[in-house]
Enzyme design. Structure first.
Site, short mmCIF file in Angstrom:
data_model
loop_
_atom_site.label_atom_id
_atom_site.label_comp_id
_atom_site.label_asym_id
_atom_site.label_seq_id
_atom_site.Cartn_x
_atom_site.Cartn_y
_atom_site.Cartn_z
CG ASP A 38 -2.18 -0.81 0.98
OD1 ASP A 38 -2.46 -1.16 -0.18
OD2 ASP A 38 -2.90 -1.10 1.97
CE LYS A 60 -8.26 1.29 -2.00
NZ LYS A 60 -7.65 0.00 -1.72
CG MET A 173 -8.21 7.75 5.68
SD MET A 173 -9.06 6.30 4.97
CE MET A 173 -10.00 5.73 6.39
#
Length: 256
Positions: A38, A60, A173
């Site tokens: 990741d 991502k 996030m």
């Protein structure tokens, strides 16, 4: 020729620094035939993998080209049949906003065995590294880890419910919507509630900004919202070594 036996290991890489992966996680990583990793996995950790082992980025990230979850699921299965042991290396812990259950279900539907190696979640480790406890007797008896928004971009009900309580709020996030979050939380908590924004947690270039809900706006220009980070809101943030010093300096500066 050696028969390829496909299998998959989901390994938590920890909060950022390469030496915060677990002993088991490092051992499994070094036994990989191929690694799919990741965005938040450090280059130093990848260096622990033999050079001959393929390392494929499947991260991502916002505003950048990225793989969909369906793409990643397919890649895991294809590489398991091609190479054998796939290590799916995920930042933090695989099951903390890591969509590990989706990958496991897809891989197992092909009859491939899956094992999971837990990792140290950044939600706990990053604030701890800054001296911010999640709980403290007489200050906070619980903590709530959440994302700021839902898939459609609206605030999650969890954010509002947590803001209405006295719990320590740990928001992942959410840096891109920092000031919107501050405005929302300020509807339910006092303006002097402490807040911390920690970026590149546990890394050499770690940055931590501490303030109050009222004072964070003056410091927001120094926060790069294009970089991921963790937001901590609650009275436990006052335990940060520089909290009171920074607040005094801010108040003095604003009064000049």
């Amino acid at each position: 020729m050696t028969k390829i036996e496909p299998k998959v290991s989901l390994v938590g890489a920890g909060p950022g620094s390469e030496d915060l992966i677990t002993v088991r996680g490092l051992r499994v990583l070094q036994m990989a035939d191929v690694v799919l990793y990741d965005a938040l996995v450090s280059k130093e950790l990848l260096a622990e993998v033999p050079p001959s082992v393929p390392k494929i980025y499947v991260g991502k990230r916002c505003s950048q080209h990225s793989f969909t979850q369906d793409d990643i699921n397919i890649l895991i299965v294809e590489h398991a049949f091609k190479y054998g042991h796939v290590v799916r290396l995920k930042g933090g812990d695989p099951f903390v906003f890591g969509r590990a259950h989706e990958e496991i279900a897809y891989v197992e539907s092909f009859g491939i065995s899956v094992s999971v190696v837990p990792g140290i979640s950044s939600a706990l480790a990053v604030p701890s590294g800054q001296g911010i406890p999640m709980t403290r007797r007489g200050v906070s008896s619980s903590f709530w880890v959440m994302t700021a928004t839902k898939r459609d971009g609206s605030f999650s009900e969890d954010l509002r419910l947590a803001a209405k309580s006295s719990t320590t709020m740990v928001i992942l996030m959410g840096v891109r919507k920092l000031m919107e979050i501050v405005k929302e939380v300020s509807r339910y908590r006092g303006s002097q509630t402490p807040i911390a924004v920690i970026q590149n947690g546990t890394m050499r270039n770690e940055q931590c900004t501490v303030a109050t809900l009222e004072g964070i706006q003056e410091l927001s220009n120094g926060i790069d919202v294009t970089k991921p980070g963790i937001i901590v809101i609650g009275n436990v943030v006052a335990e940060h070594p520089s909290f009171f010093e920074d607040e005094v300096q801010r108040v003095l500066h604003s009064s000049l």
